[in-house]
Design a protein around this motif. Structure first.
Motif, PDB file in Angstrom:
ATOM      1  N   LEU A 163     -24.534  48.808 -12.559  1.00 24.70           N
ATOM      2  CA  LEU A 163     -25.084  49.741 -11.574  1.00 24.70           C
ATOM      3  C   LEU A 163     -24.214  50.993 -11.509  1.00 24.70           C
ATOM      4  O   LEU A 163     -22.990  50.902 -11.385  1.00 24.70           O
ATOM      5  CB  LEU A 163     -25.136  49.104 -10.184  1.00 24.70           C
ATOM      6  CG  LEU A 163     -26.045  47.896  -9.981  1.00 24.70           C
ATOM      7  CD1 LEU A 163     -26.115  47.544  -8.502  1.00 24.70           C
ATOM      8  CD2 LEU A 163     -27.434  48.151 -10.524  1.00 24.70           C
ATOM      9  N   GLY A 164     -24.853  52.148 -11.589  1.00 22.42           N
ATOM     10  CA  GLY A 164     -24.149  53.413 -11.408  1.00 22.42           C
ATOM     11  C   GLY A 164     -23.306  53.846 -12.581  1.00 22.42           C
ATOM     12  O   GLY A 164     -22.481  54.765 -12.437  1.00 22.42           O
ATOM     13  N   GLY A 165     -23.467  53.231 -13.752  1.00 21.82           N
ATOM     14  CA  GLY A 165     -22.693  53.638 -14.917  1.00 21.82           C
ATOM     15  C   GLY A 165     -21.206  53.462 -14.699  1.00 21.82           C
ATOM     16  O   GLY A 165     -20.740  52.407 -14.292  1.00 21.82           O
ATOM     17  N   ALA A 166     -20.439  54.516 -14.944  1.00 23.46           N
ATOM     18  CA  ALA A 166     -18.973  54.439 -14.875  1.00 23.46           C
ATOM     19  C   ALA A 166     -18.427  54.616 -13.465  1.00 23.46           C
ATOM     20  O   ALA A 166     -17.214  54.649 -13.262  1.00 23.46           O
ATOM     21  CB  ALA A 166     -18.361  55.490 -15.794  1.00 23.46           C
ATOM     22  N   LEU A 218     -25.461  52.739  -5.058  1.00 30.44           N
ATOM     23  CA  LEU A 218     -24.664  52.758  -6.283  1.00 30.44           C
ATOM     24  C   LEU A 218     -25.491  52.993  -7.539  1.00 30.44           C
ATOM     25  O   LEU A 218     -25.007  53.623  -8.485  1.00 30.44           O
ATOM     26  CB  LEU A 218     -23.913  51.423  -6.407  1.00 30.44           C
ATOM     27  CG  LEU A 218     -22.986  51.248  -7.608  1.00 30.44           C
ATOM     28  CD1 LEU A 218     -21.865  52.289  -7.591  1.00 30.44           C
ATOM     29  CD2 LEU A 218     -22.388  49.842  -7.627  1.00 30.44           C
ATOM     30  N   GLY A 219     -26.714  52.494  -7.574  1.00 31.49           N
ATOM     31  CA  GLY A 219     -27.513  52.578  -8.791  1.00 31.49           C
ATOM     32  C   GLY A 219     -27.936  53.992  -9.133  1.00 31.49           C
ATOM     33  O   GLY A 219     -27.986  54.878  -8.265  1.00 31.49           O
ATOM     34  N   ASP A 220     -28.245  54.226 -10.408  1.00 31.83           N
ATOM     35  CA  ASP A 220     -28.774  55.527 -10.801  1.00 31.83           C
ATOM     36  C   ASP A 220     -30.274  55.565 -10.482  1.00 31.83           C
ATOM     37  O   ASP A 220     -30.861  54.572 -10.035  1.00 31.83           O
ATOM     38  CB  ASP A 220     -28.494  55.819 -12.280  1.00 31.83           C
ATOM     39  CG  ASP A 220     -29.079  54.773 -13.225  1.00 31.83           C
ATOM     40  OD1 ASP A 220     -30.169  54.235 -12.918  1.00 31.83           O
ATOM     41  OD2 ASP A 220     -28.466  54.487 -14.267  1.00 31.83           O
ATOM     42  N   GLU A 221     -30.883  56.693 -10.721  1.00 33.62           N
ATOM     43  CA  GLU A 221     -32.288  56.860 -10.326  1.00 33.62           C
ATOM     44  C   GLU A 221     -33.204  55.880 -11.053  1.00 33.62           C
ATOM     45  O   GLU A 221     -34.146  55.333 -10.459  1.00 33.62           O
ATOM     46  CB  GLU A 221     -32.747  58.296 -10.586  1.00 33.62           C
ATOM     47  CG  GLU A 221     -34.160  58.595 -10.117  1.00 33.62           C
ATOM     48  CD  GLU A 221     -34.372  58.315  -8.627  1.00 33.62           C
ATOM     49  OE1 GLU A 221     -35.501  57.943  -8.251  1.00 33.62           O
ATOM     50  OE2 GLU A 221     -33.412  58.451  -7.833  1.00 33.62           O
ATOM     51  N   ASN A 222     -32.950  55.632 -12.325  1.00 38.52           N
ATOM     52  CA  ASN A 222     -33.780  54.674 -13.062  1.00 38.52           C
ATOM     53  C   ASN A 222     -33.657  53.278 -12.480  1.00 38.52           C
ATOM     54  O   ASN A 222     -34.654  52.551 -12.369  1.00 38.52           O
ATOM     55  CB  ASN A 222     -33.371  54.659 -14.537  1.00 38.52           C
ATOM     56  CG  ASN A 222     -33.776  55.923 -15.267  1.00 38.52           C
ATOM     57  OD1 ASN A 222     -34.733  56.589 -14.879  1.00 38.52           O
ATOM     58  ND2 ASN A 222     -33.051  56.257 -16.331  1.00 38.52           N
ATOM     59  N   GLN A 223     -32.442  52.883 -12.113  1.00 35.21           N
ATOM     60  CA  GLN A 223     -32.233  51.554 -11.533  1.00 35.21           C
ATOM     61  C   GLN A 223     -32.883  51.441 -10.161  1.00 35.21           C
ATOM     62  O   GLN A 223     -33.492  50.422  -9.837  1.00 35.21           O
ATOM     63  CB  GLN A 223     -30.732  51.269 -11.457  1.00 35.21           C
ATOM     64  CG  GLN A 223     -30.089  51.068 -12.812  1.00 35.21           C
ATOM     65  CD  GLN A 223     -28.572  51.129 -12.774  1.00 35.21           C
ATOM     66  OE1 GLN A 223     -27.990  51.763 -11.889  1.00 35.21           O
ATOM     67  NE2 GLN A 223     -27.920  50.502 -13.739  1.00 35.21           N
ATOM     68  N   ARG A 224     -32.758  52.490  -9.357  1.00 33.29           N
ATOM     69  CA  ARG A 224     -33.405  52.453  -8.035  1.00 33.29           C
ATOM     70  C   ARG A 224     -34.914  52.372  -8.162  1.00 33.29           C
ATOM     71  O   ARG A 224     -35.569  51.605  -7.449  1.00 33.29           O
ATOM     72  CB  ARG A 224     -32.993  53.686  -7.223  1.00 33.29           C
ATOM     73  CG  ARG A 224     -31.546  53.694  -6.789  1.00 33.29           C
ATOM     74  CD  ARG A 224     -31.294  54.740  -5.728  1.00 33.29           C
ATOM     75  NE  ARG A 224     -31.440  56.096  -6.245  1.00 33.29           N
ATOM     76  CZ  ARG A 224     -30.446  56.841  -6.721  1.00 33.29           C
ATOM     77  NH1 ARG A 224     -29.218  56.354  -6.773  1.00 33.29           N
ATOM     78  NH2 ARG A 224     -30.675  58.071  -7.155  1.00 33.29           N
ATOM     79  N   THR A 225     -35.479  53.160  -9.076  1.00 34.39           N
ATOM     80  CA  THR A 225     -36.934  53.174  -9.249  1.00 34.39           C
ATOM     81  C   THR A 225     -37.455  51.852  -9.780  1.00 34.39           C
ATOM     82  O   THR A 225     -38.544  51.402  -9.404  1.00 34.39           O
ATOM     83  CB  THR A 225     -37.329  54.314 -10.208  1.00 34.39           C
ATOM     84  OG1 THR A 225     -36.875  55.567  -9.675  1.00 34.39           O
ATOM     85  CG2 THR A 225     -38.830  54.381 -10.384  1.00 34.39           C
ATOM     86  N   ALA A 226     -36.666  51.199 -10.629  1.00 33.03           N
ATOM     87  CA  ALA A 226     -37.115  49.949 -11.240  1.00 33.03           C
ATOM     88  C   ALA A 226     -36.985  48.758 -10.305  1.00 33.03           C
ATOM     89  O   ALA A 226     -37.821  47.844 -10.335  1.00 33.03           O
ATOM     90  CB  ALA A 226     -36.321  49.696 -12.523  1.00 33.03           C
TER      91      ALA A 226
END
Length: 342
Positions: free
Chosen positions: A219-222, A103-111
């Motif tokens: 997570l994942g914005g909208a 679900l997370g975006d790339e920044n969230q996954r990387t962090a």
């Protein structure tokens, strides 16, 4: 669908068997229970599990994982069930790792994902408003608040929620969509209440009262979180099914050994035909359960399986492993006689 582990899975099985029997056996679980260890697990043993690479079994290499595939968890959780080993592997790595990856975006996954792999960060999933997951029934309501959000409500049965570094909290927006938010443990207006269960594991009840979060905490914005939460629950259920399978297999082996050792009327009681029939049915139930569990892990790694097939096979594994564990535990107590209740 294979009924036996492949070479890589067998290596994981051997490694987990040796490690858990030596460092995280049933005796260790009893110590954690008797000493009422708040976190519910041995922190040094958990760090050793992470050093073995278990935190990264299913994650891509770019996030510090081993990219083994989700089937790698099957032998690990089988051995966890055999030893009643307590750890946040399910709560932090399987549940929260799956949710962030899917679900997370790339920044969230990387962090976040590399920190979960190393154990630098431990998260817990706050999802259930009742005794089982239903996508249309979560206990947290979400309202927009300027550039951020306000979360209010309660989540029950948060696994390993006590002493976690934060929680992934599922909530419902006014338009009906599900969303998931990363709530740090030091957030204001958060109340955490430990919940005592029969197995003495770490569970908690999480209450939120107008907890204010930035937009980046979602997570994942909208994106609607329903499908990601369903995948997460399916993966968790498969791991629990594997744990139940390992538990049942251990009970079966202990009982089989006892039937060969216990003598009555001058012969081992395992020579009695009535007990042989009952043991045979236990063995059949175990093989059916193993077949269902292996199928569940296989479909969870499949890129072509659809949503319905995945949920059907995971539900089958959960049901069959639970049924086998229930039957075999009852038979094990009976066949051990008076000592079985201990």
């Amino acid at each position: 669908m294979s009924l036996v582990y492949n070479e890589e899975q067998q290596q994981l099985d051997d490694s987990a068997r040796d490690f858990l029997s030596a460092r995280c056996s049933v005796a260790e679980q009893r110590r954690l229970r008797d000493e009422q260890v708040a976190g519910g697990f041995n922190a040094s043993v958990w760090n050793e599990m992470l050093e073995l690479g278990w935190g990264g079994i299913a994650l891509p290499e770019q996030y510090g994982g081993l990219e083994f595939g989700f089937q790698g968890f099957a032998p690990v959780f089988d051995q966890i069930g055999r030893n009643l080993s307590a750890s946040p592997l399910l709560s932090s790595v399987v549940l929260c790792g799956t949710l962030i990856e899917s679900l997370g975006d790339e920044n969230q996954r990387t962090a976040v994902l590399p920190a979960l792999v190393t154990g630098e960060l431990r998260l817990s999933l706050a999802l259930h408003a009742q005794d089982r997951f239903r996508a249309d029934d979560v206990g947290v309501e979400v309202r927009a608040d300027g550039n951020g959000y306000l979360l209010s409500g309660e989540s029950l049965w948060v696994p390993d929620g006590h002493q976690a570094d934060g929680w992934l909290v599922a909530g419902r927006l006014p338009d009906g969509e599900l969303a998931v938010f990363h709530v740090p443990a030091d957030s204001d207006d958060v109340t955490l209440e430990p919940v005592k269960l029969l197995d003495s594991r770490n569970h908690a009840r999480l209450s939120l009262s107008n907890v204010r979060l930035a937009a980046s905490a979602r997570l994942g914005g909208a994106q609607d979180a329903t499908s990601a939460l369903e995948l997460t629950v399916d993966r968790g259920a498969a791991c629990l099914a594997a744990e139940l399978l390992g538990n049942a297999e251990n009970m079966f082996q202990m009982t089989l050994d006892y039937l060969k050792e216990r003598t009555q009327f001058g012969v081992p009681i395992g020579s009695f035909q009535a007990l042989q029939h009952r043991v045979s049915w236990m063995f059949v139930d175990l093989q059916l359960a193993r077949s269902a569990v292996m199928a569940a892990f296989e479909v969870l790694d499949s890129a072509t399986a659809d949503h319905c097939e995945r949920q059907q096979l995971v539900s089958l594994a959960k049901w069959k492993a639970g049924e086998a564990a229930h039957k075999i535990s009852a038979e094990a107590v009976q066949m051990h006689g008076g000592i079985g209740v201990t």
